[in-house]
Design a protein around this motif. Structure first.
Motif, mmCIF file in Angstrom:
data_model
loop_
_atom_site.group_PDB
_atom_site.id
_atom_site.type_symbol
_atom_site.label_atom_id
_atom_site.label_comp_id
_atom_site.label_asym_id
_atom_site.label_seq_id
_atom_site.Cartn_x
_atom_site.Cartn_y
_atom_site.Cartn_z
ATOM 1 N N PRO A 109 8.114 -1.155 2.764
ATOM 2 C CA PRO A 109 8.955 -0.267 1.959
ATOM 3 C C PRO A 109 8.522 1.185 2.135
ATOM 4 N N VAL A 110 9.506 2.069 2.143
ATOM 5 C CA VAL A 110 9.257 3.503 2.286
ATOM 6 C C VAL A 110 9.980 4.209 1.145
ATOM 7 N N LEU A 111 9.224 4.943 0.325
ATOM 8 C CA LEU A 111 9.808 5.696 -0.777
ATOM 9 C C LEU A 111 9.885 7.151 -0.387
ATOM 10 N N ASP A 112 11.087 7.700 -0.407
ATOM 11 C CA ASP A 112 11.284 9.125 -0.163
ATOM 12 C C ASP A 112 10.956 9.838 -1.466
ATOM 13 N N ALA A 113 9.835 10.550 -1.494
ATOM 14 C CA ALA A 113 9.372 11.196 -2.720
ATOM 15 C C ALA A 113 10.350 12.244 -3.232
ATOM 16 N N THR A 115 13.843 12.255 -2.784
ATOM 17 C CA THR A 115 15.109 11.703 -3.282
ATOM 18 C C THR A 115 14.932 10.492 -4.185
ATOM 19 N N GLY A 116 13.768 9.838 -4.099
ATOM 20 C CA GLY A 116 13.540 8.625 -4.869
ATOM 21 C C GLY A 116 14.186 7.402 -4.259
ATOM 22 N N VAL A 117 14.719 7.542 -3.025
ATOM 23 C CA VAL A 117 15.380 6.427 -2.353
ATOM 24 C C VAL A 117 14.323 5.531 -1.712
ATOM 25 N N LEU A 118 14.442 4.236 -1.940
ATOM 26 C CA LEU A 118 13.528 3.251 -1.374
ATOM 27 C C LEU A 118 14.244 2.535 -0.239
ATOM 28 N N THR A 119 13.650 2.564 0.945
ATOM 29 C CA THR A 119 14.217 1.895 2.115
ATOM 30 C C THR A 119 13.147 0.993 2.714
ATOM 31 N N ALA A 120 13.514 0.279 3.757
ATOM 32 C CA ALA A 120 12.566 -0.568 4.481
ATOM 33 C C ALA A 120 12.503 -0.062 5.909
ATOM 34 N N SER A 121 11.333 0.304 6.340
ATOM 35 C CA SER A 121 11.151 0.897 7.653
ATOM 36 C C SER A 121 11.709 0.001 8.760
ATOM 37 N N GLY A 122 12.715 0.527 9.468
ATOM 38 C CA GLY A 122 13.316 -0.196 10.591
ATOM 39 C C GLY A 122 14.280 -1.286 10.179
ATOM 40 N N ARG A 123 14.466 -1.499 8.881
ATOM 41 C CA ARG A 123 15.308 -2.602 8.455
ATOM 42 C C ARG A 123 16.473 -2.191 7.554
ATOM 43 N N SER A 124 16.421 -1.015 7.035
ATOM 44 C CA SER A 124 17.543 -0.521 6.231
ATOM 45 C C SER A 124 17.772 0.931 6.615
ATOM 46 N N GLU A 125 18.863 1.444 6.170
ATOM 47 C CA GLU A 125 19.205 2.807 6.537
ATOM 48 C C GLU A 125 18.235 3.772 5.903
ATOM 49 N N GLU A 126 17.499 4.499 6.741
ATOM 50 C CA GLU A 126 16.604 5.530 6.243
ATOM 51 C C GLU A 126 17.346 6.847 6.262
ATOM 52 N N ARG A 127 17.184 7.617 5.234
ATOM 53 C CA ARG A 127 17.903 8.891 5.143
ATOM 54 C C ARG A 127 17.025 10.044 5.453
#
Length: 127
Positions: A109-113, A115-127
């Motif tokens: 999991p990757v949290l964009d500090a 925007t607060g958006v939580l994504t999964a590295s390489g597995r979901s759309e990262e913004r």
């Protein structure tokens, strides 16, 4: 004039930050164990140990369904019982060109500090 926070507002933000940190810690723990459909046993084992470690009564059946009995928060025992349900398997997708073995690779999991958006590295759309 510079606006200042009240002690209650500061405590609320601190509580929110602590709650977010706790959530992310637990979410990262869940993501660390591969659990595609049909391969949920390792995650079930982890959750059973986690619940037992927190003092919750845990029941598990042959289908690896778990039931945690979590006591009410002190002072709130008079409120109605709440039941939560979820499935343990994950959707196994990865962005094209991203190596991913759903039986062996954890989700990161990757949290964009900002925007607060939580994504999964390489597995979901990262913004």
């Amino acid at each position: 004039m510079e606006r200042t926070s009240t002690p209650a507002q500061t405590a609320e933000r601190t509580d929110e930050a602590a709650a977010l940190a706790d959530f992310l810690e637990n979410f990262r723990l869940l993501c660390s164990v591969p659990h595609p459909s049909g391969h949920e046993k390792a995650l079930c084992d982890l959750l059973q140990a986690w619940a037992g470690g927190h003092g919750f009564a845990v029941r598990r059946n042959a289908a690896d369904d778990l039931l945690f009995d979590v006591p009410a928060t002190p002072g709130l025992e008079h409120l109605p019982l709440a039941a939560l349900q979820a499935h343990l398997d994950m959707v196994c997708v990865a962005r094209e060109g991203t190596p991913f073995d759903p039986l062996a690779d954890p989700v990161v999991p990757v949290l964009d500090a900002e925007t607060g958006v939580l994504t999964a590295s390489g597995r979901s759309e990262e913004r």
